[in-house]
Design an enzyme around this catalytic site. Structure first.
Site, short mmCIF file in Angstrom:
data_model
loop_
_atom_site.label_atom_id
_atom_site.label_comp_id
_atom_site.label_asym_id
_atom_site.label_seq_id
_atom_site.Cartn_x
_atom_site.Cartn_y
_atom_site.Cartn_z
N CYS A 92 37.55 40.12 38.94
CA CYS A 92 37.90 38.73 39.15
C CYS A 92 39.23 38.68 39.89
CB CYS A 92 38.00 37.98 37.82
SG CYS A 92 38.39 36.23 38.00
N CYS A 242 38.61 31.67 45.30
CA CYS A 242 37.81 32.77 44.74
C CYS A 242 38.20 34.10 45.37
CB CYS A 242 36.32 32.52 44.90
SG CYS A 242 35.29 33.77 44.06
#
Length: 316
Positions: A92, A242
């Site tokens: 992530c 992101c």
């Protein structure tokens, strides 16, 4: 309060609007070994802890959790397992930026380069004097371009399939405006695309599910190159640009000859936050770097009371 209540210390932050909740202490005992092995123990034996930390009533669909782990390689500053409202993430990007900001907040690291172990490999991150963080991600790549899929109620959609630490389907042509007032329509389209990919057996390498859908459009701020909307696995959209999605995008751009090594690409999110991305190429592999900022928003002690019927969170 029950004497048997479990207490979990967490630090919350946001990276470009996307929250990260780092579990500092009170997490499950996962034993030793590679992070892939500990992730499987987490998944098979302690999934209720994941749900308790990030799902309502303590968390929300958009929350990403990060369980601090002892690294196998002692040269690493930390090991981490990322998770969300429906499962686990290999890597992530925004969460790593949040993790580095949290470790700095706790006084565990200072400015400089630090190595972080994840289930998909070791990444390095630079904590700058400014407080910004650059994450040097795992090798990213595209396995197929312009893959068509028929999406009920929308027609045929084409996208690239790429890896940036998670699997993405990246769509350029979609006829929707990428703005915060259009979230419902964007969510409906990307969710329909994800279901269509699954129903048609379109996957990433090794038949892995493509669980992130990314739409692109023109930027709304002058300094950005592109704006995106990313639907995450649990049907929540990414408030940040992101990190793994920007990495997948950079791999596609490099494969198409649209960026060169070291060139800065500024990716804007659907709420207007920005990451700076670049790539390095080593032994024919593309390694993206993502730069952004995270800010600590809270430190808290979660209480898991076994008498509470919703102790382990509200699950789908």
């Amino acid at each position: 309060m029950s004497k048997a209540s479990q207490r979990v210390r967490v630090i919350d932050s946001h990276t470009g609007g996307e929250p990260t909740r780092v579990v500092v202490s009170g997490g499950p005992e996962l034993g030793v070994g590679r992070l892939t092995e500990r992730l499987e123990r987490f998944r098979s034996r302690h999934d209720c802890f994941r749900s308790a930390v990030v799902n309502e009533p303590r968390g929300s669909d958009v929350m990403v959790g990060a369980l601090l782990c002892e690294p196998v390689d002692r040269a690493c500053a930390a090991g981490v397992i990322f998770f969300n409202n429906v499962g686990y993430l290999g890597m992530c990007g925004h969460g790593t930026i949040g993790l580095i900001a949290t470790l700095a907040y706790l006084g565990r690291i200072e400015s400089g380069e630090h190595r972080i172990e994840t289930p998909v490999g070791t990444v390095s991150a630079v904590l700058h004097e400014s407080g910004e963080v650059t994450v040097n991600n795992v090798a990213s790549y595209r396995i197929a371009a312009d893959v068509a899929v028929d999406v009920p109620a929308y027609g045929q959609v084409k996208g690239d399939i790429a890896w940036g630490g998670n699997w993405f389907y990246l769509v350029r042509e979609h006829r929707l405006e990428l703005n915060h007032n259009n979230i419902e329509a964007l969510t409906n389209l990307t969710w329909a695309i994800r279901q269509a990919l699954r129903e048609n057996g379109i996957t990433g390498a090794g038949d892995q599910e493509i669980d992130h859908i990314e739409l692109f459009g023109p930027p709304q701020i002058a300094e950005a190159d592109s704006r995106n909307f990313v639907l995450c696995p649990g049907k929540a959209y990414d408030r940040s640009p992101c990190g793994t999605g920007t990495s997948a995008k950079l791999a596609c751009l490099y494969a198409d000859g649209k960026i060169r090594e070291g060139q800065i690409w500024r990716q804007e999110s659907v709420i207007g936050s920005v990451f700076e991305g670049t790539v390095k190429v080593r032994d024919g592999k593309v390694y993206p770097s993502i730069k952004g900022s995270a800010f600590v928003t809270a430190e808290a002690e979660l209480v898991l009371d076994p008498r509470d019927p919703l102790c382990t969170g509200i699950r789908a």
